[in-house]
Design an enzyme around this catalytic site. Sequence first.
Site, PDB file in Angstrom:
ATOM      1  N   PHE A 123       0.861  -1.183   0.000  1.00  0.00           N
ATOM      2  CA  PHE A 123       0.000   0.000   0.000  1.00  0.00           C
ATOM      3  C   PHE A 123       0.900   1.236   0.000  1.00  0.00           C
ATOM      4  O   PHE A 123       1.531   1.541   1.020  1.00  0.00           O
ATOM      5  CB  PHE A 123      -0.859  -0.063   1.269  1.00  0.00           C
ATOM      6  CG  PHE A 123      -1.947   0.965   1.403  1.00  0.00           C
ATOM      7  CD1 PHE A 123      -3.145   0.826   0.712  1.00  0.00           C
ATOM      8  CD2 PHE A 123      -1.801   2.041   2.268  1.00  0.00           C
ATOM      9  CE1 PHE A 123      -4.182   1.737   0.873  1.00  0.00           C
ATOM     10  CE2 PHE A 123      -2.832   2.965   2.439  1.00  0.00           C
ATOM     11  CZ  PHE A 123      -4.020   2.816   1.734  1.00  0.00           C
ATOM     12  N   GLY A 124       0.970   1.916  -1.131  1.00  0.00           N
ATOM     13  CA  GLY A 124       1.925   3.011  -1.278  1.00  0.00           C
ATOM     14  C   GLY A 124       1.290   4.376  -1.089  1.00  0.00           C
ATOM     15  O   GLY A 124       0.934   5.051  -2.062  1.00  0.00           O
ATOM     16  N   LEU A 125       1.149   4.774   0.169  1.00  0.00           N
ATOM     17  CA  LEU A 125       0.576   6.095   0.460  1.00  0.00           C
ATOM     18  C   LEU A 125       1.653   7.033   1.011  1.00  0.00           C
ATOM     19  O   LEU A 125       1.913   8.098   0.456  1.00  0.00           O
ATOM     20  CB  LEU A 125      -0.580   5.950   1.464  1.00  0.00           C
ATOM     21  CG  LEU A 125      -1.260   7.245   1.903  1.00  0.00           C
ATOM     22  CD1 LEU A 125      -2.002   7.901   0.741  1.00  0.00           C
ATOM     23  CD2 LEU A 125      -2.246   6.996   3.059  1.00  0.00           C
ATOM     24  N   GLU A 127       4.932   9.064   2.044  1.00  0.00           N
ATOM     25  CA  GLU A 127       6.102   9.531   1.297  1.00  0.00           C
ATOM     26  C   GLU A 127       7.095  10.148   2.279  1.00  0.00           C
ATOM     27  O   GLU A 127       6.734  10.442   3.423  1.00  0.00           O
ATOM     28  CB  GLU A 127       5.667  10.574   0.258  1.00  0.00           C
ATOM     29  CG  GLU A 127       4.705   9.984  -0.756  1.00  0.00           C
ATOM     30  CD  GLU A 127       4.338  10.966  -1.873  1.00  0.00           C
ATOM     31  OE1 GLU A 127       4.660  12.174  -1.749  1.00  0.00           O
ATOM     32  OE2 GLU A 127       3.749  10.499  -2.863  1.00  0.00           O
ATOM     33  N   GLY A 131       3.557  12.183   5.786  1.00  0.00           N
ATOM     34  CA  GLY A 131       3.141  11.061   6.633  1.00  0.00           C
ATOM     35  C   GLY A 131       1.713  11.299   7.084  1.00  0.00           C
ATOM     36  O   GLY A 131       0.758  10.862   6.435  1.00  0.00           O
ATOM     37  N   ILE A 164       6.995   1.206   3.441  1.00  0.00           N
ATOM     38  CA  ILE A 164       5.938   0.431   2.789  1.00  0.00           C
ATOM     39  C   ILE A 164       6.061  -1.047   3.170  1.00  0.00           C
ATOM     40  O   ILE A 164       6.979  -1.751   2.709  1.00  0.00           O
ATOM     41  CB  ILE A 164       5.998   0.617   1.252  1.00  0.00           C
ATOM     42  CG1 ILE A 164       5.977   2.110   0.885  1.00  0.00           C
ATOM     43  CG2 ILE A 164       4.854  -0.147   0.584  1.00  0.00           C
ATOM     44  CD1 ILE A 164       4.769   2.895   1.417  1.00  0.00           C
ATOM     45  N   GLU A 369      -0.454   3.783  10.218  1.00  0.00           N
ATOM     46  CA  GLU A 369      -1.891   3.832   9.909  1.00  0.00           C
ATOM     47  C   GLU A 369      -2.593   4.940  10.721  1.00  0.00           C
ATOM     48  O   GLU A 369      -3.750   4.793  11.128  1.00  0.00           O
ATOM     49  CB  GLU A 369      -2.541   2.454  10.075  1.00  0.00           C
ATOM     50  CG  GLU A 369      -1.876   1.448   9.132  1.00  0.00           C
ATOM     51  CD  GLU A 369      -2.721   0.290   8.712  1.00  0.00           C
ATOM     52  OE1 GLU A 369      -3.957   0.400   8.755  1.00  0.00           O
ATOM     53  OE2 GLU A 369      -2.135  -0.726   8.292  1.00  0.00           O
TER      54      GLU A 369
END
Length: 390
Positions: A123-125, A127, A131, A164, A369
Amino acid sequence: MDLSLSDEQQAFRDLARSFLDKEAVPHRTQWDRDEAVDLAIVPKMAEIGFFGLTIPEEYGGLGGDYVTYALAMEELGRADSALRGIVSVSSGLVGKSILFFGSEEQKQEWLPQLATASKLGCFGLTEPDTGSDAGNLTSRATRDPSTGSGQAADWVLNGQKLFITNGTWADVALVFARTSDDGPRGVTAFLVPTDTPGFEAREIKGKLGLRGQATAELFLTDVRVPASAVLGEVGKGFKIAMSTLDKGRLAVAAGCVGIVQGCLETAVEYATTRTQFGRPIASFQLVQDMLADISVDADAARLLVWRCADLVDRGEPFGTAASKAKLFASEAAVRAANNAIQVHGGAGYVDDYPAAKYLRDARVMTLYEGTSQIQKLLIGRAETGISAFV
Ligand code: COS
């Protein structure tokens, strides 16, 4: 604590526990030292149903409910949070995003493979520079008009992703990239096979905890994907990320319940067998004080998790309940692991006992998360109607 669990739910929990006690618990210390779980366990976990639990049967899953999912995540957290992360990122964050927002073709292509773990997802959110402020991510996707007109054109992705989970193991990456300069409303989600030229994953070593799990930095350099790689609609990626993270937070919270439960078990076992001053240390009131705190944390965290899972199962709004469960359970996991180490004394400081690993693994739970502070602001917004983010 078996509050109104069905026979099926209890049966799955028992199956999960006996499997993990045999296949994971005896190896977790070595995996932690090696900084890699033995991936041979992944297909075995898939056979039990961990990966397909909440994926509908028509897409190769078990079509199970979220209370059962929470029980599974608890058992994984009790055994080894590194394993919990592999499952909840691949079949949770990625699988659920595809299930709820994907086209029929995308569901047919990816869900059966994610449900059986023949393919893993990441899940690439996050960077390097975004954050908590995920809506301001800077990875870019631009259309290449030379490959087709309008919406048929390929997309070309450039950017970087950080921290990731499954990054170096994944076959498919769900990548969030900017398709317009409109803050969160300019973000689009893409399904990117990780063997696409220009996609590179580099493992991050030296983590405090979750050492058995691959955590990576992703580099996207002119990664070309077809128009069909867009998940959902162009510009709706942030909503996909946020609503998927609501369920992700439930999974993290449930994993934390497992950590607290594991801390309780190891602390009670140690306290009742270790003697000082001629009697078991469990007979000392100050030790019982710590055991009582862990026990209450386990029950309270579990009840928050089950309440949230039940809301999901009943189709009710659950975002705030997920934030509460994640906030409380992750802080409780750190607290419980610290208490467990204290009960073990010096023995808790080495990895002959699981308490030290529980603490190192728990520590990230208040960060990823959505940090504890982000959860508090989401809860505060729900209570007051006032957003601290604007
Ligand atoms: N479900 C569905 N849609 C959501 C949503 C959710 N849980 N949360 C927000 N949205 C939507 C909003 O409704 C809004 O839609 P419109 O454009 O139609 O108005 C849009 O997303 C943007 O919302 P907003 O600007 O209000 O953003 P938020 O204030 O909700 O989000 C925070 C700000 C800080 C809460 C968010 O960026 C966040 O959760 N950050 C933490 C990120 C994170 O968890 N990172 C870890 C990554 S995984 S290791």
